[in-house]
Design a protein around this motif. Structure first.
Motif, PDB file in Angstrom:
ATOM      1  N   GLY A  34       0.804  -1.216   0.000  1.00  0.00           N
ATOM      2  CA  GLY A  34       0.000   0.000   0.000  1.00  0.00           C
ATOM      3  C   GLY A  34       0.830   1.254   0.000  1.00  0.00           C
ATOM      4  O   GLY A  34       1.945   1.269  -0.485  1.00  0.00           O
ATOM      5  N   ASP A  35       0.270   2.305   0.599  1.00  0.00           N
ATOM      6  CA  ASP A  35       0.955   3.592   0.620  1.00  0.00           C
ATOM      7  C   ASP A  35       1.466   3.910   2.017  1.00  0.00           C
ATOM      8  O   ASP A  35       1.239   3.170   2.965  1.00  0.00           O
ATOM      9  CB  ASP A  35       0.021   4.698   0.109  1.00  0.00           C
ATOM     10  N   LEU A  36       2.157   5.037   2.143  1.00  0.00           N
ATOM     11  CA  LEU A  36       2.781   5.409   3.404  1.00  0.00           C
ATOM     12  C   LEU A  36       1.748   5.612   4.512  1.00  0.00           C
ATOM     13  O   LEU A  36       1.909   5.099   5.619  1.00  0.00           O
ATOM     14  CB  LEU A  36       3.621   6.676   3.225  1.00  0.00           C
ATOM     15  N   GLN A  37       0.661   6.325   4.209  1.00  0.00           N
ATOM     16  CA  GLN A  37      -0.346   6.597   5.232  1.00  0.00           C
ATOM     17  C   GLN A  37      -0.976   5.288   5.725  1.00  0.00           C
ATOM     18  O   GLN A  37      -1.186   5.096   6.922  1.00  0.00           O
ATOM     19  CB  GLN A  37      -1.432   7.534   4.692  1.00  0.00           C
ATOM     20  N   GLY A  38      -1.282   4.385   4.783  1.00  0.00           N
ATOM     21  CA  GLY A  38      -1.870   3.104   5.146  1.00  0.00           C
ATOM     22  C   GLY A  38      -0.914   2.257   5.972  1.00  0.00           C
ATOM     23  O   GLY A  38      -1.321   1.587   6.914  1.00  0.00           O
ATOM     24  N   ALA A  39       0.374   2.303   5.614  1.00  0.00           N
ATOM     25  CA  ALA A  39       1.368   1.526   6.349  1.00  0.00           C
ATOM     26  C   ALA A  39       1.496   2.031   7.785  1.00  0.00           C
ATOM     27  O   ALA A  39       1.542   1.247   8.735  1.00  0.00           O
ATOM     28  CB  ALA A  39       2.712   1.593   5.640  1.00  0.00           C
ATOM     29  N   VAL A  40       1.524   3.354   7.937  1.00  0.00           N
ATOM     30  CA  VAL A  40       1.642   3.942   9.283  1.00  0.00           C
ATOM     31  C   VAL A  40       0.387   3.643  10.097  1.00  0.00           C
ATOM     32  O   VAL A  40       0.460   3.230  11.251  1.00  0.00           O
ATOM     33  CB  VAL A  40       1.907   5.464   9.185  1.00  0.00           C
ATOM     34  N   ALA A  41      -0.781   3.836   9.475  1.00  0.00           N
ATOM     35  CA  ALA A  41      -2.048   3.589  10.189  1.00  0.00           C
ATOM     36  C   ALA A  41      -2.192   2.127  10.573  1.00  0.00           C
ATOM     37  O   ALA A  41      -2.717   1.810  11.646  1.00  0.00           O
ATOM     38  CB  ALA A  41      -3.224   4.027   9.308  1.00  0.00           C
ATOM     39  N   GLY A  42      -1.690   1.225   9.715  1.00  0.00           N
ATOM     40  CA  GLY A  42      -1.809  -0.203   9.992  1.00  0.00           C
ATOM     41  C   GLY A  42      -0.674  -0.778  10.807  1.00  0.00           C
ATOM     42  O   GLY A  42      -0.634  -1.978  11.078  1.00  0.00           O
ATOM     43  N   GLY A  43       0.271   0.051  11.207  1.00  0.00           N
ATOM     44  CA  GLY A  43       1.392  -0.431  12.002  1.00  0.00           C
ATOM     45  C   GLY A  43       2.313  -1.367  11.225  1.00  0.00           C
ATOM     46  O   GLY A  43       3.019  -2.175  11.811  1.00  0.00           O
ATOM     47  N   GLN A  44       2.308  -1.226   9.900  1.00  0.00           N
ATOM     48  CA  GLN A  44       3.133  -2.088   9.054  1.00  0.00           C
ATOM     49  C   GLN A  44       4.609  -1.733   9.204  1.00  0.00           C
ATOM     50  O   GLN A  44       4.971  -0.567   9.293  1.00  0.00           O
ATOM     51  CB  GLN A  44       2.707  -1.916   7.601  1.00  0.00           C
ATOM     52  N   LEU A  45       5.458  -2.746   9.250  1.00  0.00           N
ATOM     53  CA  LEU A  45       6.894  -2.516   9.275  1.00  0.00           C
ATOM     54  C   LEU A  45       7.346  -2.075   7.885  1.00  0.00           C
ATOM     55  O   LEU A  45       7.021  -2.721   6.898  1.00  0.00           O
ATOM     56  CB  LEU A  45       7.641  -3.785   9.659  1.00  0.00           C
ATOM     57  N   LEU A  46       8.049  -0.970   7.819  1.00  0.00           N
ATOM     58  CA  LEU A  46       8.596  -0.494   6.552  1.00  0.00           C
ATOM     59  C   LEU A  46      10.100  -0.686   6.596  1.00  0.00           C
ATOM     60  O   LEU A  46      10.772  -0.115   7.448  1.00  0.00           O
ATOM     61  CB  LEU A  46       8.242   0.977   6.334  1.00  0.00           C
ATOM     62  N   ARG A  47      10.595  -1.504   5.684  1.00  0.00           N
ATOM     63  CA  ARG A  47      12.028  -1.799   5.655  1.00  0.00           C
ATOM     64  C   ARG A  47      12.603  -1.450   4.288  1.00  0.00           C
ATOM     65  O   ARG A  47      12.310  -2.114   3.312  1.00  0.00           O
ATOM     66  CB  ARG A  47      12.266  -3.273   5.942  1.00  0.00           C
ATOM     67  N   PRO A  48      13.444  -0.427   4.230  1.00  0.00           N
ATOM     68  CA  PRO A  48      14.074  -0.102   2.958  1.00  0.00           C
ATOM     69  C   PRO A  48      15.141  -1.139   2.604  1.00  0.00           C
ATOM     70  O   PRO A  48      15.711  -1.782   3.485  1.00  0.00           O
ATOM     71  CB  PRO A  48      14.713   1.263   3.214  1.00  0.00           C
TER      72      PRO A  48
END
Length: 192
Positions: A34-48
């Motif tokens: 998804g997108d950044l807002q969805g990832a933050v709202a969903g507590g998704q781990l973002l790993r570059p």
């Protein structure tokens, strides 16, 4: 049989890198769901899959160099790392997360991580090798021609480079330097 092309790479120019980490954020989002807002709202781990390194006062984005003779492919005991479609790919379904690829990568461009936060439901951490994949899936889904990090860079410090074009530009730059050097020599009236 046609000549096999060299793998493309992401070229980073430390002269123009601001160290803003936009490339890292865009990479993490492109490889997330998804997108950044969805990832933050969903507590998704973002790993570059890239990392901006500050050393000696210079910022240098680092990612997989898509080595033609990739040591990670030789070290992988399960055959999960392969040369395929003009890049070094990781077949995640074959990866056991042993980290041999991490240990042999000369650029520190491979990491091992799980897609999900560990929650105790599984016997193992379920980590698999992750590295720059030139956003192949993201580009296919979005119809983009450049990796997310290249698109996000505000100074165009990052570029997806065809190695023949790079070599041609390098030759022209060195030829210009040599020509200038000879011009200065002739101005000093030095006999070659």
């Amino acid at each position: 049989m046609g000549k096999q092309r060299e793998n493309q790479i992401i070229y980073a120019d430390p002269e123009t890198c601001l160290g803003c980490h936009s490339c890292e954020l865009s990479c993490a989002v492109a490889h997330g769901a998804g997108d950044l807002q969805g990832a933050v709202a969903g507590g998704q781990l973002l790993r570059p899959r890239n990392k901006v390194v500050l050393t000696g006062g210079i910022c240098m984005p680092m990612q997989c160099r898509q080595c033609e003779d990739a040591p990670c492919a030789f070290a992988c005991p399960t055959g999960a790392v392969v040369q395929e479609d003009g890049q070094v790919r990781i077949r995640e379904k074959n990866c056991v997360g042993c980290k041999l690829c991490v240990m042999v990568c000369p650029f520190g461009a491979v990491s091992v991580a799980a897609e999900d936060k560990p929650d105790g439901r599984f016997r193992t951490n379920r980590g698999v090798a992750k590295k720059c994949d030139l956003c192949a899936d993201w580009r296919a889904r979005s119809g983009r021609t450049s990796p997310a990090c290249v698109e996000a860079c505000p100074t165009r410090s990052l570029r997806l480079v065809d190695m023949e074009a790079y070599r041609r530009a390098l030759r022209e730059a060195r030829a210009a330097e040599l020509a200038l050097s000879h011009k200065h020599l002739s101005l000093r009236k030095v006999n070659p």
